[in-house]
Design an enzyme around this catalytic site. Structure first.
Site, PDB file in Angstrom:
ATOM      1  N   ALA A  16       4.508 -24.891-126.438  1.00 12.02           N
ATOM      2  CA  ALA A  16       3.956 -25.829-125.454  1.00 12.02           C
ATOM      3  C   ALA A  16       4.945 -26.197-124.354  1.00 12.02           C
ATOM      4  CB  ALA A  16       3.496 -27.098-126.165  1.00 12.02           C
ATOM      5  N   ALA A  21       2.147 -22.116-120.934  1.00 18.12           N
ATOM      6  CA  ALA A  21       1.448 -23.383-121.168  1.00 18.12           C
ATOM      7  C   ALA A  21       1.412 -24.178-119.865  1.00 18.12           C
ATOM      8  CB  ALA A  21       2.163 -24.169-122.264  1.00 18.12           C
ATOM      9  N   LYS A  22       2.546 -24.224-119.196  1.00 21.18           N
ATOM     10  CA  LYS A  22       2.660 -25.031-117.988  1.00 21.18           C
ATOM     11  C   LYS A  22       1.807 -24.461-116.847  1.00 21.18           C
ATOM     12  CE  LYS A  22       6.371 -24.973-115.368  1.00 21.18           C
ATOM     13  NZ  LYS A  22       7.789 -24.818-115.262  1.00 21.18           N
ATOM     14  N   ARG A  49      10.303 -26.044-130.111  1.00 27.48           N
ATOM     15  CA  ARG A  49      11.532 -26.515-130.782  1.00 27.48           C
ATOM     16  C   ARG A  49      12.076 -27.788-130.151  1.00 27.48           C
ATOM     17  NH1 ARG A  49      14.090 -21.972-133.910  1.00 27.48           N
ATOM     18  NH2 ARG A  49      15.557 -23.594-134.478  1.00 27.48           N
ATOM     19  N   LYS A 153      -0.103 -11.211-125.517  1.00 25.78           N
ATOM     20  CA  LYS A 153       0.619  -9.959-125.635  1.00 25.78           C
ATOM     21  C   LYS A 153       2.111 -10.228-125.556  1.00 25.78           C
ATOM     22  CE  LYS A 153       1.417  -7.709-121.453  1.00 25.78           C
ATOM     23  NZ  LYS A 153       1.790  -8.431-120.268  1.00 25.78           N
ATOM     24  N   ASP A 182      -6.260 -10.625-123.190  1.00 24.34           N
ATOM     25  CA  ASP A 182      -5.836  -9.775-122.074  1.00 24.34           C
ATOM     26  C   ASP A 182      -6.391 -10.485-120.856  1.00 24.34           C
ATOM     27  OD1 ASP A 182      -5.931  -7.933-119.915  1.00 24.34           O
ATOM     28  OD2 ASP A 182      -5.621  -6.297-121.338  1.00 24.34           O
ATOM     29  N   HIS A 183      -5.533 -11.146-120.112  1.00 24.58           N
ATOM     30  CA  HIS A 183      -6.071 -12.057-119.087  1.00 24.58           C
ATOM     31  C   HIS A 183      -6.846 -11.328-117.992  1.00 24.58           C
ATOM     32  CE1 HIS A 183      -2.452 -11.062-116.761  1.00 24.58           C
ATOM     33  NE2 HIS A 183      -3.015 -11.621-115.707  1.00 24.58           N
ATOM     34  N   HIS A 245      -3.841  -4.046-119.615  1.00 20.99           N
ATOM     35  CA  HIS A 245      -4.722  -4.360-118.484  1.00 20.99           C
ATOM     36  C   HIS A 245      -5.385  -3.112-117.880  1.00 20.99           C
ATOM     37  CE1 HIS A 245      -2.695  -8.061-119.034  1.00 20.99           C
ATOM     38  NE2 HIS A 245      -1.654  -7.830-118.266  1.00 20.99           N
ATOM     39  N   LYS A 345       6.166  -3.110-109.855  1.00 18.40           N
ATOM     40  CA  LYS A 345       6.706  -4.350-109.288  1.00 18.40           C
ATOM     41  C   LYS A 345       7.422  -4.043-107.982  1.00 18.40           C
ATOM     42  CE  LYS A 345       6.868  -7.009-113.479  1.00 18.40           C
ATOM     43  NZ  LYS A 345       5.770  -7.932-113.237  1.00 18.40           N
TER      44      LYS A 345
END
Ligand code: BG6
Length: 493
Positions: A16, A21-22, A49, A153, A182-183, A245, A345
């Protein structure tokens, strides 16, 4: 999305304090809440943690929502964050699981969530198996409601490790409780592939090797490796993008029409495509695949370093940041149609696009030479613009009797009133209502690794001549040659 179901549940997020998460999970849960797709009967438990408190988590959730451009926060934000709880958690420590179970039971009483529990593993994959096992061992699955597990993943680094991980998880969760995310499958236009195909006779009737000459998939990124050098260098473009993907998009593009839209039927058609995907033995990989790594260059007018300069640990890296390939499907519908894919990339633009090139007509009445003819193209734009472009030929006024290509475009971003939900928002919702259609089944994961493993094996046996493409370009020239030798070129629509 089924707008009528407002699930009740406790959502437990492992990891989290992390980036995912952010950036994605908190804003997505908030959007669902604001849209009324999550009832008031929910609680979120954040685990990691760090010694955070409920308050620190709530402040972070609030900040992440303010930072996310896709949400526009308002006064119910304070109500929303009050549903969040934090526990400092050591995944290897048994007592942590007992504490977690007690907390969930308390929250179930307070929020009346009917025992529904969603565990989201948004953290380093080396603990996925262990966490799944402990969740079962410590009774966290013993509830009167449903339990589901969402896994990010990477799902293994090859077939063997993926099998090991799957076996571990399956000892605790059934396949129908496991949601491998798998977004890309949550993206609006990826979901639209099926609709465009199966709701339009003008495409589906032509969707085969009689009328299509080749299909191209491009997923290019401007960004470099960013802060993820450690993960990325062990992964590379083939594991990071192709195995998941891109192969998922291939499956959706090439599958047979399912007999209905149930999860099982759609998955079974996708699986058949992946089974028909011709495996390329390590000795032939160079004929079908090109790898690359970015050199320094310019992105949007700014100088950027090479991959090897991004981090000390990458100084001698042979990891690919680019992969292009030619795929062949051995079935009746697709025999002979090359499927070209590329991803990398630090390329010239951020785009995810699928272009279908149709075969030329057998005779040429409207051009001076055959070279001037322009094929019909159907381009499905997934990012940044969501839409479709169809390229047809017509006689523009004043052009004599010559035909010229014209583009018919539909751009979803320009349609007023449409607020496309983020991929994560859709997928989280799907999971809470128990719809696994847009998650990957184990068979899909396994077949994808079977395809990618020999490529990785071949590459691990020879040292590439890296870097071999400039940042800000569209990749190594060998990727262009891959198509040129078949008489094609990459389209950029
Ligand atoms: C992730 C990869 O799965 O997809 C990243 O790990 C990549 O390396 C990202 O940048 C691309 O996703 P999107 O939605 O920006 O195309």
């Amino acid at each position: 999305m089924d707008e009528n179901i407002r699930p009740k549940s406790v959502i437990v997020i492992f990891g989290a304090t992390g980036d995912l998460a952010k950036r994605k999970l908190f804003p997505s849960i908030y959007n669902l809440y604001k849209k009324g797709k999550l009832s008031e009967n929910f609680a979120v438990v954040g685990l990691a943690r760090r010694p955070w408190t409920d308050e620190i988590l709530r402040e972070n959730v609030e900040q992440s929502i303010k930072d996310a451009k896709s949400t526009d926060e308002d006064k119910n934000l304070a109500d929303f964050v009050s549903h969040f709880y934090y526990r400092s958690f050591d995944v290897t420590n048994d007592a942590s699981y007992d504490d977690l179970n007690r907390l969930i039971i308390d929250l179930e009483g307070e929020y009346q969530t009917e025992g529904n529990r969603l565990f989201y593993l948004a953290m380093a994959p080396n603990f996925f198996g262990l966490i799944a096992k402990k969740l079962k061992e410590y009774g966290l699955k013993e509830t009167s409601g449903w339990t589901r597990l969402i896994i990010e993943k990477p799902f293994g680094v090859n077939l063997e490790t993926a099998k090991e991980l799957n076996n571990e998880i399956r000892q605790a969760f059934d396949e129908n409780q496991i949601y491998r995310i798998d977004h890309y499958l949550g993206k609006e236009m990826v979901q639209n592939i099926e609709v465009i195909r199966f709701a339009n006779g003008i495409f589906e009737h032509l969707w085969n090797n009689q009328f299509i000459s080749n299909i191209q998939i491009t997923a290019s990124e401007l960004l470099g490796v960013e802060e993820r050098a450690r993960y990325y260098d062990e992964s590379g473009a083939a594991r990071d993008m192709l195995q998941n993907h891109i192969l998922q998009m291939v499956a959706l593009l090439l599958m047979e029409p399912p007999i209905n839209l149930t999860t099982d039927e759609i998955r079974s058609e996708k699986i058949k495509v992946l089974r028909a995907l011709r495996k390329i033995g390590p000795e032939k990989v160079d004929n079908y695949f090109v790898r690359g790594q970015y050199d320094s260059g310019e992105i949007n007018g700014e100088a950027v370093p090479s991959y090897r300069e991004e981090d000390e640990a990458l100084a001698e890296s042979s990891t690919e940041t680019y992969v292009a390939g030619k795929l062949t499907i051995d079935n009746y519908r697709w025999a002979g149609v090359p499927i070209y894919v590329r991803t990398g990339k630090r390329l010239a633009e951020k785009t995810v696009n699928i272009t279908v090139q149709f075969k030329d007509l057998p005779m040429n009445l409207y051009y001076k030479s055959d070279n001037e003819r322009h094929p019909n193209l159907l381009s499905i734009n997934i990012q940044p613009d969501a839409g479709i472009t169809l390229v047809i030929n017509a006689n523009k006024s004043g052009a004599g009797s010559l035909a010229e290509p014209i583009e018919l475009s539909y751009n979803q971003n320009e349609v007023p009133g449409i607020n496309t939900p983020e991929a994560y928002e859709k997928l989280l919702y799907d999971c809470t209502i128990g719809d696994a259609t847009n998650f990957t089944h184990w068979d899909e994961v396994a077949l994808s690794w079977e395809f990618v493993d020999p490529i990785l094996e071949a590459w691990s046996n020879s040292k590439p001549n890296f870097p071999n493409y400039k940042s800000g370009s569209m990749g190594p020239k060998e990727a262009d040659e891959l198509l040129e030798k078949d008489g094609f070129h990459w389209w950029d629509l």
